[in-house]
Design a protein around this motif. Structure first.
Motif, PDB file in Angstrom:
ATOM      1  N   ARG A 195      -8.102  -1.630   0.870  1.00  0.00           N
ATOM      2  CA  ARG A 195      -8.488  -0.320   0.330  1.00  0.00           C
ATOM      3  C   ARG A 195      -9.706  -0.374  -0.597  1.00  0.00           C
ATOM      4  N   TYR A 251       0.849  -1.195   0.000  1.00  0.00           N
ATOM      5  CA  TYR A 251       0.000   0.000   0.000  1.00  0.00           C
ATOM      6  C   TYR A 251       0.882   1.241   0.000  1.00  0.00           C
ATOM      7  N   GLU A 293      -5.592   0.251   7.294  1.00  0.00           N
ATOM      8  CA  GLU A 293      -5.298  -0.413   6.032  1.00  0.00           C
ATOM      9  C   GLU A 293      -4.212  -1.465   6.252  1.00  0.00           C
ATOM     10  N   ALA A 345      -0.262  -0.949   7.373  1.00  0.00           N
ATOM     11  CA  ALA A 345      -0.007   0.435   7.790  1.00  0.00           C
ATOM     12  C   ALA A 345       0.826   0.462   9.065  1.00  0.00           C
ATOM     13  N   THR A 354      -3.930   5.098   8.018  1.00  0.00           N
ATOM     14  CA  THR A 354      -3.180   4.623   6.860  1.00  0.00           C
ATOM     15  C   THR A 354      -1.685   4.751   7.134  1.00  0.00           C
TER      16      THR A 354
END
Length: 584
Positions: free
Chosen positions: A250, A39, A207, A210, A186
């Protein structure tokens, strides 16, 4: 999705696999690296486009921009850094706030952009966040925040630190108004943002992967000389530690956020008109107590997860006590029964050997009971009814459990449920043992499956105490009066829910159907009762258990007084006539 402010930016390198991707490609994949699934940071414009319904976002406080209160200069002046950040990101500040719709529901959205000075929180960032909470409170709207921050903005000194108190106070006002706050964390979220409003959400989502915390792992190692454990700050670690509710991919965030904001709101519950009657309680089917014990403990007996899957059309499990753990022996979350929202808290003993070991057969630790109370208090905030499913031999009795405060956790559950300002229905579905079971059993209506048991102690434990011989358990079980029929006759439970002949394990679907109908009937009876009446009736219910004939004498006396009062009003006697004459 959105327009890039800087056309020079052509590609972004993934810090994980070092692959370079065109930014348009990353935008298509929602800034998740298609090569290694890492991510990446998401620009605020893209984040808003992901969460807000198309064309509904209207920015708030757009004209607010940071100044330079300290005239701060390091290798560059603070003013120059602000100017460069605006040119690089196309954003005016590290946070963008606005009104929008999420899944058709009006909401206030707060979104950080880490590219803008590391998403740090200075005076204007704090001002915009506080103003967003105030706007949401005034308009009675849910607020959704997406945090990505390195912490305080050093260039503003103490002005920056004080924003933590400001935004926490604004979030507290929003909470006291009974409104929903969904906080999304996040990569990365650190410092004053984590230690203020971002940790105050009714629901906290992270997320995958994270990095989240107050102080980052690199700073911890440099200041203490001791490196923290690997993955110490990762979202998945925090989930296991009970500090967040969910880790959500996400692409799934819009649906999860829309569901939460639409369900966490106050509404009237079930109307009594045209309701379907629950199946009558069984009569004349009484088995020996020890046979009931064996049925309640049967290896194939349905567990809480099975019943939840059958009685709800949708269930979103929430995790953690927000203190130090997430105990799998107690599961809980937001569910729907016939389209109406409930919070379900259940003891899960597991079906397979692996599940039983993981959930220690439903014997919850302090973290499990703290989680259950947190979820019930969340339900109370929105006056969402609570349904508990009870199935455990007792609470966890290990030394570690004692050391972490099991007695305190049980006591707080009992006290918390007794004054919880929302309807509670409890159902004993298997073995209800001692204080571990009662800690989920302080309810307005108590249901009990026909072949479940509910006892102060296990028959083996009682036999060991009384006869120093656990082998006497069968005979002791009869005198303990632990069956549903016995407890109904004592007034300790309210309803016996029928099971198929031979036990619930022979027809789980029919048992679940009967349980659902009785839960719905109980919720219809109490769902719209005024809070004061609900709490008074709950108090009386438990206040009079064990008082024998005293309770019934008080009821009879009360009825007699009411009857004489009614007669007095219909036929004024000499005393009343004299009082009326004196009054004239």
């Amino acid at each position: 999705m959105f327009r890039f402010k800087d056309p020079k930016v052509a590609s972004v390198k993934c810090p994980g696999c070092k692959t370079e991707h065109p930014e348009l490609t990353l935008a298509f994949y929602l800034y998740v690296c298609p090569a290694c699934n890492r991510y990446l940071g998401m620009p605020s414009q893209a984040r808003i486009a992901l969460l807000a319904d198309a064309g509904t976002f209207r920015e708030l406080d757009r004209k607010l921009v940071s100044k330079d209160p300290l005239k701060f200069v390091d290798s560059k002046s603070y003013r120059d850094r602000l100017r460069e950040a605006r040119l690089e990101t196309g954003a005016r500040e590290a946070v963008t706030t606005g009104l929008c719709r999420i899944g058709g529901q009006r909401a206030v959205l707060v979104v950080f952009d880490f590219r803008f000075l590391g998403g740090t929180m200075g005076s204007i960032v704090g001002e915009k966040i506080a103003s967003a909470f105030e706007e949401a409170t005034e308009q009675r709207l849910p607020l959704v925040s997406v945090a990505a921050s390195g912490g305080a903005r050093v260039q503003e000194g103490m002005f920056s630190l004080m924003q933590m108190a400001k935004v926490a106070a604004a979030a507290s006002l929003h909470d006291r108004a009974g409104l929903t706050f969904v906080s999304i964390l996040t990569d990365p979220t650190f410092g004053g943002v984590t230690a203020s409003f971002a940790s105050l959400g009714d629901i906290i989502i992270a997320e995958p992967g994270a990095q989240i915390g107050f102080v980052g792992p690199r700073v911890i190692e440099q200041t203490t000389g001791v490196p923290p454990p690997k993955d110490s700050h990762h979202a998945e670690t925090l989930l296991r530690a009970g500090l967040i509710d969910l880790v959500v991919a996400r692409p799934d965030l819009p649906a999860v956020v829309a569901y939460l904001t639409s369900r966490f709101k106050r509404e009237k519950y079930l109307e009594k008109k045209g309701r379907e009657e629950a199946a009558p309680s069984p009569k004349g089917r009484r088995l020996p107590a020890w046979q009931q014990v064996e049925l309640a403990r049967h290896a194939g007996r349905p567990t809480a997860r099975y019943y939840i899957s059958r009685i709800t059309s949708h269930f979103l499990e929430l995790h953690g006590d927000r203190w130090g753990g997430d105990d799998p022996a107690i599961i809980g979350g937001l569910g729907e029964i016939d389209g109406k929202t409930v919070v379900i808290v259940a003891q899960e003993r597991g079906s397979t050997p692996a599940e039983k070991e993981a959930s220690h057969r439903g014997m919850a630790c302090p973290e499990g009971y703290r989680k259950s109370l947190r979820l019930m208090q969340l339900a109370a905030k929105f006056r969402i009814p609570v349904v508990t499913l009870i199935d455990c031999p007792n609470a966890q009795s290990s030394y570690d459990s004692e050391h972490r405060g099991i007695a305190n956790a049980l006591a707080r559950n009992l006290a918390g449920m007794s004054s919880l300002p929302t309807p509670i229905v409890a159902a004993i579905i298997g073995e209800g043992g001692s204080g571990g079971a009662l800690a989920l059993g302080v309810a307005d209506r108590i249901l009990m499956l026909e072949h479940a048991i509910y006892s102060v102690i296990s028959p083996e434990g009682a036999a060991a105490i009384l006869f120093r011989d656990a082998g006497q358990a069968e005979s002791v079980s009869e005198v303990l009066k632990l069956t549903a029929q016995d407890l109904r006759s004592f007034g300790i439970i309210d309803v016996v829910v029928p099971e198929p002949e031979g036990g619930a394990h022979l027809d789980p679907v029919a048992t679940a159907t009967a349980l659902k109908s009785h839960i719905l009937a109980a919720l219809r009876d109490i769902g719209n009762a005024p809070v004061r009446q609900l709490l008074a009736d709950r108090y009386k219910k438990f206040r009079h258990i064990g008082r024998g004939g005293i309770f019934w004498r008080e009821i009879v006396r009360s009825k007699i007084r009411d009857a004489f009062g009614a007669l007095d009003r219909l036929r004024p006697g000499p005393r009343r006539a004299r009082r009326q004459a004196r009054g004239q």
